[in-house]
Write an enzyme that holds these catalytic residues in place. Structure first.
Site, PDB file in Angstrom:
ATOM      1  N   ALA A  13       0.904  -1.277   0.033  1.00  0.00           N
ATOM      2  CA  ALA A  13       0.031  -0.003   0.095  1.00  0.00           C
ATOM      3  C   ALA A  13       0.874   1.224   0.166  1.00  0.00           C
ATOM      4  O   ALA A  13       0.342   2.376  -0.583  1.00  0.00           O
ATOM      5  CB  ALA A  13      -0.951   0.014   1.146  1.00  0.00           C
TER       6      ALA A  13
ATOM      7  N   GLU B  28       3.385   1.938  -1.496  1.00  0.00           N
ATOM      8  CA  GLU B  28       3.784   2.233  -2.965  1.00  0.00           C
ATOM      9  C   GLU B  28       2.700   2.796  -3.891  1.00  0.00           C
ATOM     10  O   GLU B  28       3.148   3.048  -5.003  1.00  0.00           O
ATOM     11  CB  GLU B  28       4.565   1.140  -3.667  1.00  0.00           C
ATOM     12  CG  GLU B  28       6.086   0.702  -3.047  1.00  0.00           C
ATOM     13  CD  GLU B  28       6.155   0.180  -1.876  1.00  0.00           C
ATOM     14  OE1 GLU B  28       5.116  -0.536  -1.435  1.00  0.00           O
ATOM     15  OE2 GLU B  28       6.873   0.652  -0.943  1.00  0.00           O
TER      16      GLU B  28
ATOM     17  N   ILE C  55      -3.879  -4.694   7.164  1.00  0.00           N
ATOM     18  CA  ILE C  55      -4.558  -5.065   8.418  1.00  0.00           C
ATOM     19  C   ILE C  55      -3.785  -5.135   9.645  1.00  0.00           C
ATOM     20  O   ILE C  55      -2.627  -5.464   9.913  1.00  0.00           O
ATOM     21  CB  ILE C  55      -4.828  -6.624   8.091  1.00  0.00           C
ATOM     22  CG1 ILE C  55      -5.479  -6.993   6.617  1.00  0.00           C
ATOM     23  CG2 ILE C  55      -5.182  -7.547   9.210  1.00  0.00           C
ATOM     24  CD1 ILE C  55      -5.265  -8.235   6.351  1.00  0.00           C
TER      25      ILE C  55
ATOM     26  N   HIS D  78       3.566  -1.414  11.967  1.00  0.00           N
ATOM     27  CA  HIS D  78       3.553   0.002  11.491  1.00  0.00           C
ATOM     28  C   HIS D  78       2.127   0.233  10.506  1.00  0.00           C
ATOM     29  O   HIS D  78       2.335   0.884   9.466  1.00  0.00           O
ATOM     30  CB  HIS D  78       4.669   0.232  10.632  1.00  0.00           C
ATOM     31  CG  HIS D  78       5.223  -0.512   9.438  1.00  0.00           C
ATOM     32  ND1 HIS D  78       5.244  -2.204   9.879  1.00  0.00           N
ATOM     33  CD2 HIS D  78       5.521  -0.488   8.228  1.00  0.00           C
ATOM     34  CE1 HIS D  78       5.639  -2.702   8.374  1.00  0.00           C
ATOM     35  NE2 HIS D  78       5.545  -1.562   7.599  1.00  0.00           N
TER      36      HIS D  78
ATOM     37  N   PHE E 281      -9.538   5.943  -3.214  1.00  0.00           N
ATOM     38  CA  PHE E 281      -8.848   5.147  -2.025  1.00  0.00           C
ATOM     39  C   PHE E 281      -9.711   3.856  -1.659  1.00  0.00           C
ATOM     40  O   PHE E 281     -10.824   3.844  -0.766  1.00  0.00           O
ATOM     41  CB  PHE E 281      -8.995   5.844  -0.771  1.00  0.00           C
ATOM     42  CG  PHE E 281      -8.430   5.399   0.516  1.00  0.00           C
ATOM     43  CD1 PHE E 281      -6.841   5.243   0.485  1.00  0.00           C
ATOM     44  CD2 PHE E 281      -9.180   5.196   1.631  1.00  0.00           C
ATOM     45  CE1 PHE E 281      -6.332   4.475   1.451  1.00  0.00           C
ATOM     46  CE2 PHE E 281      -8.457   4.574   2.656  1.00  0.00           C
ATOM     47  CZ  PHE E 281      -6.836   4.456   2.694  1.00  0.00           C
TER      48      PHE E 281
ATOM     49  N   ARG F  24     -15.094  -7.303   3.514  1.00  0.00           N
ATOM     50  CA  ARG F  24     -14.956  -6.158   2.759  1.00  0.00           C
ATOM     51  C   ARG F  24     -14.562  -6.263   1.257  1.00  0.00           C
ATOM     52  O   ARG F  24     -14.505  -5.585   0.526  1.00  0.00           O
ATOM     53  CB  ARG F  24     -14.433  -5.104   3.300  1.00  0.00           C
ATOM     54  CG  ARG F  24     -15.125  -4.474   4.704  1.00  0.00           C
ATOM     55  CD  ARG F  24     -16.268  -3.648   4.460  1.00  0.00           C
ATOM     56  NE  ARG F  24     -16.161  -2.393   3.674  1.00  0.00           N
ATOM     57  CZ  ARG F  24     -16.426  -2.085   2.730  1.00  0.00           C
ATOM     58  NH1 ARG F  24     -17.040  -2.808   1.807  1.00  0.00           N
ATOM     59  NH2 ARG F  24     -16.228  -0.861   2.298  1.00  0.00           N
TER      60      ARG F  24
HETATM   61  N1  INI Z   1       1.633  -3.559   2.887  1.00  0.00           N
HETATM   62  C1  INI Z   1       0.154  -3.417   2.824  1.00  0.00           C
HETATM   63  O1  INI Z   1      -0.401  -3.072   1.619  1.00  0.00           O
HETATM   64  N2  INI Z   1      -0.637  -3.831   3.810  1.00  0.00           N
HETATM   65  C2  INI Z   1      -0.046  -4.364   4.891  1.00  0.00           C
HETATM   66  O2  INI Z   1      -0.727  -4.798   6.036  1.00  0.00           O
HETATM   67  C3  INI Z   1       1.473  -3.923   5.461  1.00  0.00           C
HETATM   68  N3  INI Z   1       2.086  -4.527   6.412  1.00  0.00           N
HETATM   69  O3  INI Z   1       1.350  -5.016   7.135  1.00  0.00           O
HETATM   70  O4  INI Z   1       3.326  -3.977   6.784  1.00  0.00           O
HETATM   71  C4  INI Z   1       2.219  -3.626   4.234  1.00  0.00           C
HETATM   72  N4  INI Z   1       3.570  -3.266   4.296  1.00  0.00           N
HETATM   73  C5  INI Z   1       4.362  -3.042   3.153  1.00  0.00           C
HETATM   74  C6  INI Z   1       4.540  -1.566   2.727  1.00  0.00           C
HETATM   75  O5  INI Z   1       3.366  -1.234   2.041  1.00  0.00           O
HETATM   76  C7  INI Z   1       5.558  -1.404   1.748  1.00  0.00           C
HETATM   77  O6  INI Z   1       5.613  -2.210   0.751  1.00  0.00           O
HETATM   78  C8  INI Z   1       6.972  -1.640   2.487  1.00  0.00           C
HETATM   79  O7  INI Z   1       7.107  -0.648   3.590  1.00  0.00           O
HETATM   80  C9  INI Z   1       7.997  -1.116   1.429  1.00  0.00           C
HETATM   81  O8  INI Z   1       8.037   0.445   1.114  1.00  0.00           O
END
Ligand code: INI
Length: 170
Positions: free
Chosen positions: A63, A65, A89, A95, A120, A134
């Site tokens: 998410a 990116e 989630i 984080h 979004f 969802r």
């Molecule tokens: N990315 C998600 O799309 N959902 C998540 O729940 C998630 N968690 O749990 O960390 C997540 N992390 C990866 C993040 O989006 C980046 O790809 C990563 O930090 C590299 O920039």
């Protein structure tokens, strides 16, 4: 309280996607959920008349990116609107707030900077069960996000034209 006052102008979009080019950005993280969102989005694209040839699906790691890929789709002229799909989630990450918050902020930044609707369609849930609910056949954020994208494109076109088709008076 009521009065006889009625606004002279009322404008809204519609859900006719004929001829629209739609970008879909999809996060690979939690792809057991985002694939369900994508299926819902593709179903809605078909229902609302968007042609397969006018749809570009872009996969990104997660998410975080998503906004940058949405911006690239727009800057390179690939989309009249972008639907962003992801699943963050809380139970599975420490984080959560950073990923979800920055994704939402980035998406809003892109649509305000470009004037192109960026939707979004990212689930931000407490647990997996909520994410499954969802992204189901009965309730699917991907499907809803496509309708929002089409509605916003058609709305902005009406607001931007000379008023002839929208009925807006100047
Ligand atoms: N990315 C998600 O799309 N959902 C998540 O729940 C998630 N968690 O749990 O960390 C997540 N992390 C990866 C993040 O989006 C980046 O790809 C990563 O930090 C590299 O920039």
């Amino acid at each position: 309280m009521s009065s006889n006052f009625r606004a002279a102008n009322s404008v809204a979009g519609d859900v006719d996607g004929t001829g629209l080019r739609i970008g879909v950005v999809c996060g690979r993280f939690n792809d057991h959920i985002t694939n369900r969102l994508l299926a819902g989005a593709e179903n809605a694209l078909a229902v609302h008349g968007v042609a397969e040839a006018d749809v570009t699906v872009v996969w990104v790691p997660g998410a975080f990116e998503v906004p940058l890929a949405a911006l690239a789709l727009i800057e390179n002229g690939h989309a009249d609107a972008v639907v962003c799909l992801g699943a963050v989630i809380r139970g599975e990450t420490s984080h959560y707030d950073f990923v979800a918050g920055e994704c939402a902020r980035g998406i809003q930044d892109v649509q305000l900077a470009t004037g192109v609707p960026v939707v979004f369609g990212v689930l931000t849930t407490e647990n997996l069960d909520q994410a499954l609910a969802r992204s189901s056949d009965e309730d699917n954020k991907g499907e809803e996000s496509v309708r929002t994208a089409i509605e916003m494109v058609t709305l902005l076109r009406r607001l931007g034209d000379d008023g002839a088709t929208s009925g807006l008076s100047r």
